[in-house]
Design a protein around this motif. Structure first.
Motif, PDB file in Angstrom:
ATOM      1  N   GLY A 136      34.657  37.308  45.180  1.00  0.00           N
ATOM      2  CA  GLY A 136      35.647  36.752  46.096  1.00  0.00           C
ATOM      3  C   GLY A 136      36.082  35.358  45.702  1.00  0.00           C
ATOM      4  N   VAL A 137      35.131  34.536  45.286  1.00  0.00           N
ATOM      5  CA  VAL A 137      35.462  33.171  44.856  1.00  0.00           C
ATOM      6  C   VAL A 137      36.383  33.203  43.639  1.00  0.00           C
ATOM      7  N   LYS A 138      36.123  34.126  42.716  1.00  0.00           N
ATOM      8  CA  LYS A 138      36.969  34.235  41.519  1.00  0.00           C
ATOM      9  C   LYS A 138      38.399  34.652  41.871  1.00  0.00           C
ATOM     10  N   LYS A 139      38.555  35.289  43.026  1.00  0.00           N
ATOM     11  CA  LYS A 139      39.890  35.734  43.437  1.00  0.00           C
ATOM     12  C   LYS A 139      40.676  34.645  44.170  1.00  0.00           C
ATOM     13  N   LEU A 140      40.119  33.473  44.296  1.00  0.00           N
ATOM     14  CA  LEU A 140      40.806  32.399  45.014  1.00  0.00           C
ATOM     15  C   LEU A 140      41.816  31.651  44.141  1.00  0.00           C
ATOM     16  N   ASP A 141      42.027  32.098  42.913  1.00  0.00           N
ATOM     17  CA  ASP A 141      43.015  31.424  42.071  1.00  0.00           C
ATOM     18  C   ASP A 141      44.432  31.805  42.512  1.00  0.00           C
ATOM     19  N   ALA A 142      45.399  31.044  42.049  1.00  0.00           N
ATOM     20  CA  ALA A 142      46.780  31.200  42.524  1.00  0.00           C
ATOM     21  C   ALA A 142      47.353  32.572  42.188  1.00  0.00           C
ATOM     22  N   ASP A 143      47.057  33.093  41.001  1.00  0.00           N
ATOM     23  CA  ASP A 143      47.616  34.386  40.603  1.00  0.00           C
ATOM     24  C   ASP A 143      47.193  35.496  41.555  1.00  0.00           C
ATOM     25  N   TRP A 144      45.930  35.462  41.957  1.00  0.00           N
ATOM     26  CA  TRP A 144      45.459  36.517  42.858  1.00  0.00           C
ATOM     27  C   TRP A 144      45.988  36.310  44.274  1.00  0.00           C
ATOM     28  N   VAL A 145      45.882  35.105  44.780  1.00  0.00           N
ATOM     29  CA  VAL A 145      46.296  34.836  46.160  1.00  0.00           C
ATOM     30  C   VAL A 145      47.786  35.117  46.349  1.00  0.00           C
ATOM     31  N   GLU A 146      48.583  34.839  45.337  1.00  0.00           N
ATOM     32  CA  GLU A 146      50.027  35.063  45.444  1.00  0.00           C
ATOM     33  C   GLU A 146      50.434  36.480  45.069  1.00  0.00           C
ATOM     34  N   GLY A 147      49.465  37.312  44.680  1.00  0.00           N
ATOM     35  CA  GLY A 147      49.738  38.729  44.487  1.00  0.00           C
ATOM     36  C   GLY A 147      50.265  39.131  43.128  1.00  0.00           C
ATOM     37  N   TYR A 148      49.896  38.402  42.071  1.00  0.00           N
ATOM     38  CA  TYR A 148      50.414  38.724  40.738  1.00  0.00           C
ATOM     39  C   TYR A 148      49.386  39.401  39.825  1.00  0.00           C
ATOM     40  N   SER A 149      48.105  39.190  40.063  1.00  0.00           N
ATOM     41  CA  SER A 149      47.080  39.635  39.114  1.00  0.00           C
ATOM     42  C   SER A 149      47.063  41.141  38.914  1.00  0.00           C
ATOM     43  N   MET A 150      47.122  41.907  39.999  1.00  0.00           N
ATOM     44  CA  MET A 150      47.031  43.369  39.927  1.00  0.00           C
ATOM     45  C   MET A 150      48.258  44.014  40.572  1.00  0.00           C
ATOM     46  N   LYS A 151      49.411  43.461  40.284  1.00  0.00           N
ATOM     47  CA  LYS A 151      50.632  43.919  40.945  1.00  0.00           C
ATOM     48  C   LYS A 151      50.936  45.384  40.660  1.00  0.00           C
ATOM     49  N   TYR A 152      50.582  45.850  39.478  1.00  0.00           N
ATOM     50  CA  TYR A 152      50.893  47.229  39.082  1.00  0.00           C
ATOM     51  C   TYR A 152      50.086  48.261  39.872  1.00  0.00           C
ATOM     52  N   LEU A 153      48.946  47.849  40.456  1.00  0.00           N
ATOM     53  CA  LEU A 153      48.088  48.812  41.147  1.00  0.00           C
ATOM     54  C   LEU A 153      48.756  49.429  42.367  1.00  0.00           C
ATOM     55  N   ALA A 154      49.679  48.708  42.982  1.00  0.00           N
ATOM     56  CA  ALA A 154      50.318  49.211  44.202  1.00  0.00           C
ATOM     57  C   ALA A 154      51.107  50.490  43.958  1.00  0.00           C
ATOM     58  N   HIS A 155      51.426  50.796  42.708  1.00  0.00           N
ATOM     59  CA  HIS A 155      52.182  52.008  42.396  1.00  0.00           C
ATOM     60  C   HIS A 155      51.275  53.220  42.194  1.00  0.00           C
ATOM     61  N   HIS A 156      49.965  53.005  42.228  1.00  0.00           N
ATOM     62  CA  HIS A 156      49.029  54.111  42.023  1.00  0.00           C
ATOM     63  C   HIS A 156      49.068  55.060  43.218  1.00  0.00           C
TER      64      HIS A 156
END
Length: 348
Positions: free
Chosen positions: A223-243
């Motif tokens: 969870g702490v590793k996910k506190l970066d800007a890319d994750w919080v703003e929704g860019y890190s795993m954007k492609y997963l939403a199409h699964h």
């Protein structure tokens, strides 16, 4: 004296007597309460009293408190089984001849660059020893030796190639090392059949505490590793939403919001809170649902071997240690000797 005052004075002994009687009845009721009903709020919430951690001696006594080995034994069985499967897959036994092909480029770990792969025949032997160790852990057969066989060969293979490193591979080695220090062969084990004094014998509470702490760290650090800007703003795993796994959410949300709120927001909140929610009785059912759903989804979204199933196997560690006995108690009586339901303190 007025009549009303006289009546009140005359009735005072009876009123006082009734108050004393009521007080005594409350005290008697408190004395007849079961120990579970008399426990403090802190013990009901955390499982121990404040006095248990008031000094180092009391803390040591708490961590060595005799505890039912059933839940630990179930986890040992599942972990050993999953590691046996992992050895053939992610550890590379199924493609060993290709993995350690002569002359193939490798990337070494710092401080461990002196390690070299053995000749191919000996590498097969190393993997065979590791596989036997995993099966021995699963069965609880020569348990301590099996743990040493597994972790010694596992860490050797792990440090041979840095390119295969990932978090969950590191976790497997840590759990294997921790199990080596524990008495996880007291339930559902061949050792228990060989040595009846070990069968269903208590284990110290720290066996559970150590594993629970390890799993809490896994969730919380993720969870702490996910506190970066890319994750919080929704860019890190954007492609997963199409699964296809997120198709049910598409009935009520657009893909952009699914990515931001479900994939990124949900993953962040779950990792930060899962360890806490699993710990407390009131929130554990909710945590079980979301954690199980999360890991089942991950098993389909990513090629991460046995990690999702290993994390699913760790969740029951947060339950009461005797949950397998209560669960197997629902089975027919003729299966009870096989399921090893009765604890040793009931067999005496």
């Amino acid at each position: 004296m007025e009549p009303g005052a006289r009546d009140a004075t005359a009735g005072a002994p009876y009123v006082e007597a009734s108050r004393v009687k009521k007080k005594n009845s409350k005290e008697d009721k408190q004395e007849t309460l079961s120990p579970s009903e008399q426990t403090s709020a802190m013990k009901r919430l955390f499982g121990f009293e404040k006095e248990d951690i008031s000094s180092w001696h009391r803390l040591v006594c708490l961590l060595n408190r005799p505890t039912d080995p059933a839940s630990l034994g179930i986890f040992r069985f599942l972990f050993g089984m999953l590691m046996a499967l992992d050895i053939t897959q992610e550890r590379g036994l199924s493609h060993l001849d290709y993995k350690y092909l002569d002359g193939a480029p490798v990337c070494r770990f710092p401080l461990f660059n002196f390690l070299k792969p053995l000749p191919m025949d000996w590498m097969f032997f190393v993997y065979f020893v590791m596989f036997l160790g995993a099966v021995g852990i699963m069965l609880g057969c020569f348990y301590r030796l099996a743990c040493l066989m597994f972790i010694s060969t596992y860490w050797y293979v792990f440090f041979l190639d840095k390119t295969t490193w990932n978090n969950h591979s590191y976790l497997y080695g840590l759990i294997g090392f921790q199990l080596t220090l524990m008495d996880a062969n007291r339930y559902w084990s061949v050792d228990g059949l060989r040595k009846p004094r070990k069968r269903n014998a208590h284990v110290p509470l720290w066996n559970y505490t150590l594993l629970r702490t390890q799993i809490f760290i896994v969730y919380f650090i993720a969870g702490v590793k996910k506190l970066d800007a890319d994750w919080v703003e929704g860019y890190s795993m954007k492609y997963l939403a199409h699964h296809w796994l997120f198709d049910p959410f598409k009935l009520i949300l657009p893909v952009e919001l699914i990515s931001l709120m479900v994939v990124h927001g949900g993953g962040l909140i779950l990792d930060l809170t899962a360890g806490y929610l699993l710990f407390f009785d009131a929130t554990r059912p909710v945590a079980f649902f979301f954690v199980s759903y999360f890991h089942c989804m991950n098993s389909q979204l990513f090629s991460i071997g046995m990690f999702s199933y290993t994390m699913l196997a760790t969740s029951p560690l947060f339950c009461y240690p005797d949950w397998p006995r209560r669960f197997f108690g629902r089975f027919p009586e003729f299966l009870q000797p096989i399921l090893n339901r009765r604890p040793c303190w009931e067999e005496i």
